[in-house]
Scaffold this active site. Structure first.
Site, PDB file in Angstrom:
ATOM      1  CD  GLU A 170       3.194  -1.472   7.708  1.00 43.80           C
ATOM      2  OE1 GLU A 170       3.420  -1.631   8.929  1.00 43.80           O
ATOM      3  OE2 GLU A 170       3.255  -0.340   7.170  1.00 43.80           O
ATOM      4  CG  ASP A 224      -0.296  -0.266   2.530  1.00 45.17           C
ATOM      5  OD1 ASP A 224       0.731  -0.965   2.558  1.00 45.17           O
ATOM      6  OD2 ASP A 224      -0.801   0.212   3.562  1.00 45.17           O
TER       7      ASP A 224
HETATM    8 ZN   LIG Z   1       5.189   3.436   6.377  1.00 42.49          ZN
HETATM    9 ZN   LIG Z   2       6.555   0.857   5.449  1.00 44.17          ZN
END
Ligand SMILES: [Zn+2]
Ligand SMILES: [Zn+2]
Length: 454
Positions: free
Chosen positions: A188, A122
């Site tokens: 994440e 991401d």
């Molecule tokens: Zn980051």
């Molecule tokens: Zn990262």
């Protein structure tokens, strides 16, 4: 034809020079290894050769993904590119894991353990401020507003490098002793409000089962680290992040007659100050760092009214479970005790936002020498733990994990100019060769050492 900017041409020049230097270094490593000529050494020599050949592809994948960044849980295009690539390699592919995640399973020709390799996919709601020819000009809806999007943490490079690793390991699969699970992870940086996501959701959906993963490796590109270097740490690497909300209930009164009410603002102010003494007086700081931050304080709506309530929110960062439990306990005592002393009452709610990332000590001891073999002893650094969070933690809670950082500082930049999560974030693509080789070396060495375990 777009004109190359000065920065882009400087980059290309550097990449060319770096490749020349690095090829000769790797040539020496191969020569040294070939003296022993074991099956593992031959495979590592092959990794060096293939990673050189693959680099233009890895860089092209990264630039394409960089130019089309996608926010957490919206990595549809990126996931599609990954899945197509893995399929062309003959790797078994599962898509839609924890929303947009892609998992590839590569079975080696010999029996052995299951090694998982993880890359997060991401991007972030950040405006990209540089002259790269592949800079992102994309925007998307975020929190109700059109917002620029940028790969400002380098997850684009993680995806591209792991795609390269998959290609190399697929090429030599008959020689591999075990199974490799490629985990391309969404979100994440954290899913949008109200959604599940990230490593925690992948674990919940069984990504570490069937086949059961024995160990997991993850790398993060580091914009401030010198190219050709790695950094790591055994034990706690990144902090647990707990968030808290404190509500102080007082009694509303006229601002001119405070004695007729109970002032929640004065009470909450005492709480803000006392929370800091939990760090300075109750936390064993010689063992590990700890942080309490009050990030918001809301109360009242008029200068001559003492309101009935004050609300504080904040974050607690810890690197040690015992210290964390002590901090939670003291916070509850301090908050309720101070409220009682003022004739007020207070509620406190603490919830875990991100788990503590812990590198398995035995696995770290086994794998760190492999990074040294690759980069040289003086280029592998043991670093301090950080107070930021990394959701690889959720994988490493379930199976032994080893997470390390790969230096990628552009040679014409200072670390402070290219910080992660900022518009100036930048990494040098010549670092990708080091990152690809690192994941291949760790995997091959682990599989070989534990061959026949299954
Ligand atoms: Zn980051
Ligand atoms: Zn990262």
């Amino acid at each position: 034809m777009p004109r190359l900017s000065f920065i882009a041409s400087a980059f290309i020049h550097f990449i060319f020079v770096f490749c020349l230097i690095n090829t000769s270094i790797s040539g020496q490593v191969i020569a040294a290894k070939n003296k022993k000529n074991t099956a593992t050494d031959l495979l590592l020599g092959k990794v060096d050769e293939l990673s050189d050949k693959l680099m233009p592809k890895v860089i092209a994948w990264r630039e394409d993904i960089h130019q089309h960044p996608e926010l957490s849980n919206r990595e549809f295009r990126t996931a599609g590119i990954v899945a197509n690539h893995l399929r062309t390699l003959g790797i078994e592919v599962k898509t839609g894991v924890a929303k947009t995640g892609v998992v590839g399973i590569l079975k080696g020709g010999r029996p052995g353990p299951v090694v998982a390799l993880r890359a997060d996919m991401d991007a972030l709601p950040v405006y990209e401020n540089n002259n790269l020819i592949f800079r992102s000009i994309d925007s998307t809806m975020y929190n109700g507003n059109m917002t620029p999007v940028m790969h400002a943490c380098g997850h684009d490079s993680h995806v591209a490098m792991l795609m390269g690793v998959a290609e190399i390991l697929a090429y030599m699969k008959n020689e591999l002793a075990g199974t490799i699970k490629f985990i391309f992870q969404p979100a994440e940086e954290g899913p949008p409000g109200g959604e599940e996501g990230g490593a925690k959701f992948m674990v919940k959906e069984g990504v570490l089962d069937d086949p059961k993963v024995d160990v997991i490796f993850g790398q993060h590109i580091e914009s401030g680290g010198t190219i050709g270097t790695f950094s790591y740490r055994s034990g706690s690497v990144a902090a647990e992040n707990d968030i808290f909300k404190i509500t102080v209930h007082g009694k509303q009164s006229h601002g001119a007659a405070p004695w007729s009410g109970v002032d929640p603002i004065v009470t909450a102010s005492q709480i803000v100050m006392a929370l800091q003494t939990i760090i300075s007086r109750n936390s064993q700081l010689t063992k590990n760092a700890a942080v309490i931050t009050v990030g918001s304080f809301h109360s009242g709506n008029r200068e001559n009214i003492i309101p009935g309530e004050a609300v504080l929110t904040g974050t607690i960062r810890t690197l040690d479970t015992v210290m964390r439990n002590t901090i939670h306990q003291r916070m509850r005592e301090v908050v309720t005790g101070i409220a009682a002393s003022a004739n007020a009452t207070a509620d406190i709610n603490i919830s875990m936002e991100d788990a503590m990332l812990v590198n398995d000590p035995a696995l770290t001891e086994e794998m760190a020498p492999i990074l040294k073999l690759l980069a040289g002893d003086s280029n592998v650094h043991v670093v301090q733990a950080g107070m930021g969070a990394e959701d690889f933690a959720y994988f490493a809670q379930k199976v032994p994990g080893f997470f390390f950082q790969t230096g990628a500082l552009p040679p014409d930049k200072k670390p402070s100019e290219v910080l992660h999560h900022t518009p100036g974030f930048m990494i040098d693509e010549s670092s990708f060769r080091t990152g690809v080789r690192a994941l291949c070396y760790l995997t091959i060495n682990y599989l070989d050492k534990h061959a026949g375990r299954r």
